[in-house]
Every structure is written in C-alpha cells, then in structure tokens.
Design an enzyme around this catalytic site. Structure first.
Site, PDB file in Angstrom:
ATOM      1  N   ARG A   1     -86.628  58.368  -3.163  1.00 57.45           N
ATOM      2  CA  ARG A   1     -85.640  57.289  -3.307  1.00 57.45           C
ATOM      3  C   ARG A   1     -85.605  56.387  -2.071  1.00 57.45           C
ATOM      4  O   ARG A   1     -85.032  55.309  -2.113  1.00 57.45           O
ATOM      5  CB  ARG A   1     -84.259  57.883  -3.558  1.00 57.45           C
ATOM      6  CG  ARG A   1     -84.210  58.732  -4.818  1.00 57.45           C
ATOM      7  CD  ARG A   1     -83.122  59.777  -4.773  1.00 57.45           C
ATOM      8  NE  ARG A   1     -83.339  60.805  -5.786  1.00 57.45           N
ATOM      9  CZ  ARG A   1     -84.160  61.836  -5.627  1.00 57.45           C
ATOM     10  NH1 ARG A   1     -84.826  61.998  -4.499  1.00 57.45           N
ATOM     11  NH2 ARG A   1     -84.331  62.709  -6.591  1.00 57.45           N
TER      12      ARG A   1
ATOM     13  N   LYS B   1     -79.278  52.854 -16.261  1.00 57.82           N
ATOM     14  CA  LYS B   1     -78.167  53.763 -15.985  1.00 57.82           C
ATOM     15  C   LYS B   1     -77.521  53.438 -14.636  1.00 57.82           C
ATOM     16  O   LYS B   1     -76.297  53.355 -14.525  1.00 57.82           O
ATOM     17  CB  LYS B   1     -78.664  55.215 -16.035  1.00 57.82           C
ATOM     18  CG  LYS B   1     -77.568  56.249 -15.982  1.00 57.82           C
ATOM     19  CD  LYS B   1     -77.275  56.652 -14.560  1.00 57.82           C
ATOM     20  CE  LYS B   1     -76.143  57.663 -14.518  1.00 57.82           C
ATOM     21  NZ  LYS B   1     -75.772  57.982 -13.123  1.00 57.82           N
TER      22      LYS B   1
ATOM     23  N   PRO C   1     -72.625  53.624 -18.623  1.00 56.06           N
ATOM     24  CA  PRO C   1     -73.759  54.385 -18.081  1.00 56.06           C
ATOM     25  C   PRO C   1     -74.098  55.576 -18.973  1.00 56.06           C
ATOM     26  O   PRO C   1     -73.273  56.459 -19.176  1.00 56.06           O
ATOM     27  CB  PRO C   1     -73.248  54.867 -16.714  1.00 56.06           C
ATOM     28  CG  PRO C   1     -72.076  54.004 -16.390  1.00 56.06           C
ATOM     29  CD  PRO C   1     -71.473  53.613 -17.702  1.00 56.06           C
TER      30      PRO C   1
ATOM     31  N   ASP D   1     -75.937  58.623 -19.027  1.00 51.36           N
ATOM     32  CA  ASP D   1     -76.695  59.682 -18.360  1.00 51.36           C
ATOM     33  C   ASP D   1     -76.816  60.874 -19.295  1.00 51.36           C
ATOM     34  O   ASP D   1     -76.292  60.858 -20.399  1.00 51.36           O
ATOM     35  CB  ASP D   1     -76.058  60.058 -17.018  1.00 51.36           C
ATOM     36  CG  ASP D   1     -74.828  60.935 -17.182  1.00 51.36           C
ATOM     37  OD1 ASP D   1     -74.243  60.929 -18.284  1.00 51.36           O
ATOM     38  OD2 ASP D   1     -74.448  61.614 -16.225  1.00 51.36           O
TER      39      ASP D   1
END
Length: 287
Positions: free
Chosen positions: A166, A208, A225, A227
């Site tokens: 990330r 998301k 969102p 998820d």
DNA sequence: CGCCAGGATTGAA
DNA sequence: TTCAATCATGGC
C-alpha cells in the site's frame, strides 16, 4: 454536548475511524492537533482537551451530534433485516472526518483487518506526525501526518510502518495532494458520481475505498461501501439461498436503502460484525 | 477470470 | 513449537 440518541462506543469503534482507544470509562484520540478525551454521560457526551479550547464547533462537526438521527433512520426501508440492524444499535452514527486522514487511512485499509489498520496508522503517526501535548500519565500522541510530511518520506520508510504494497499508493496520493495536482477540497463542490470518478484516479483507490472516503469524510450519504462484510450481510439477509453477483448487489443497494443508504450500510455492517458473526463451522459449510 | 501484494491472527499439526 | 490457512481490496 447534549445528545440522547448517540452510542459513542459503537460509533468510535465501528470501522470508520482508527485512532480512538477505550481507556476505562472514556475514549481517547487525536483530532487535528488536539488530544481529546470523550465520555458518554446519561445526557450527552463530555469532552476534554489537553490544551485550552475556546470553540468546540469542530468537535461537534466531527461527532455529528447535531445530525437528526431519527430523521435519517425514518428514511430506511422498514423490512425485517433493516429493522433488526437498527434495533441492535440504535445510537450508531457516522462521523465526519478530515478528507486527507480518511483517504490515507482507507488506502491503508485494503485487505487488512481493523487491528492491523490501527497498528499501521499508529506507526505512521508516530514516525511522521507532529507530537502534541497530552495530560500527565497519558501515552504520547501525534497528529496525523500531513500530505507534505508523507510526501517527504521514502517508500522504504513507509513500508517500515508495515503497510506493504500500500506504500506506493499512499506516497503517490500524498505527493499529488501536496503538489496541488489533486485537490481534496474541490471534491466538496462536486456531485457524488463526479467526486467518485476523481478519487478513482488515485492508485490504490477502488470503488470501495472511494465510497468510504465520500461517506465518512464528505458526507455523501448515497455512498454505499460494499466490503465483504456488507456483501455477506446483503446476501444472507436479502438473498438467502440465491446466487447473486456483486453487480446485482450494487444495483440493489443503490435503489433499496434510500437517500441515506450509506447510513443504512453502517448499521448493516455493525449488525453483521457484532450479531451475525459467521461461525467457523458455517464458513466451512459455505465452501 | 485468476493471481499477487504484507503481516497479524487463528487453528491445526 | 511450527506451519498453514484466513482475512480482504485493487491492479494487472
């Protein structure tokens, strides 16, 4: 802050924000450059800062204490799952976070569980954020690092905060924002769909994560969102024993939950995680 | 579609 | 004690 229908614990611990810690009967966290303690009382929320505060409007805004929760809940569909989700935690609220902290946090959230996200963000703040005054006896506290502070770091420094793959996404976002190439403030003037398109241009930001930022930082209540937990909740509660694609779930969620769908999503997410935790046995049966 | 990207946690060996 | 599966999102 007087407010009756507010569940502080559920709100601070519901996966929207990652820097609040429960200490005995209160919660501690950092907002901007303030160390803050919050405590739920019978008639509202009590706040204390480590340094003098003249005007608490920013805290009221963050906590959204003036949002009329009953009016929002009244727009939800009155089906069985939605009613159960609301009844399981009637004071759950959405916070209104700083866009940069929210964006950075959710870039770091991808394929991570909440405990790990907290750990990564804790290291990031400790290593790159400014130290702030804390009361005697409290552990050291740090501001969330600014885009400029992150932009000045190397990818290796960031990886050392355990964020793995990330790191490049966070670094690129920080540099784009710091250099003015990407303007987070300008998203406020845009309609939901256009703001979402802008966020999706950032590396490491998919639908998301974009929706989390749009909902938790900008207050676009139509953002939903999706998820795995929410998908699981929708499949189990609304489409039991039917095979449903993600595409279908997107379509369904954008139509079914009304103008404050994002709020509804928060209730379903919390309900799923606290009340409908799938057992290991159930998971094996699924596979 | 299917693989890959770290690292903490859980459960099995 | 070790070791493997699990978690969960985006890019390619």
């Amino acid at each position: 802050m007087p407010v009756l229908d507010y569940d502080l614990a559920a709100t601070l611990d519901s996966g929207q924000a990652f820097r609040w810690r429960k200490i005995c009967d209160h919660w501690e966290g950092v907002l901007g450059a303030h160390y803050i303690r919050l405590k739920q009382t019978p008639d509202g929320i009590l706040a204390a800062s480590a340094n003098p505060v003249e005007n608490w409007d920013w805290l009221r805004h963050f906590l959204q204490v003036e949002t009329r929760l009953a009016d929002i809940v009244a727009t939800f569909p009155t089906d069985v799952p939605m009613t159960a989700a609301v009844n399981s935690c009637p004071g759950l609220r959405l916070l209104r976070q700083d866009p940069w902290e929210c964006l950075a946090s959710f870039i770091l959230s991808s394929t991570k569980q909440i405990v790990q996200i907290r750990q990564i963000i804790g290291l990031l703040c400790e290593r790159f954020g400014k130290a702030i005054p804390v009361p005697a006896g409290a552990r050291a506290a740090f501001c969330f690092p600014s885009p400029a502070q992150i932009a000045a770091a190397s990818e290796a420094d960031l990886r050392a905060c355990k964020m793995g793959f990330r790191a490049p996404g966070l670094l690129a976002a920080a540099r784009a924002i710091d250099s003015g190439t990407f303007d987070l403030e300008s998203l406020r003037q845009l309609p939901y769909a256009a703001a979402r398109v802008r966020l999706l241009t950032l590396h490491g930001v998919g639908g998301k994560i974009a929706d989390c930022v749009l909902l938790f930082a900008y207050g676009f209540d139509s953002a939903f969102p999706l998820d795995v937990w929410v998908k699981r909740a929708l499949r189990e509660l609304y489409f039991p024993k039917r095979r449903v694609t993600d595409r279908r779930l997107e379509k369904f969620s954008s139509k079914h939950f009304g103008p404050h769908a994002g709020y509804a999503q928060q209730y379903l997410f919390h309900y799923m995680r606290t009340k409908l935790k799938p057992s290991t046995k159930a998971k094996k049966q699924q596979g």
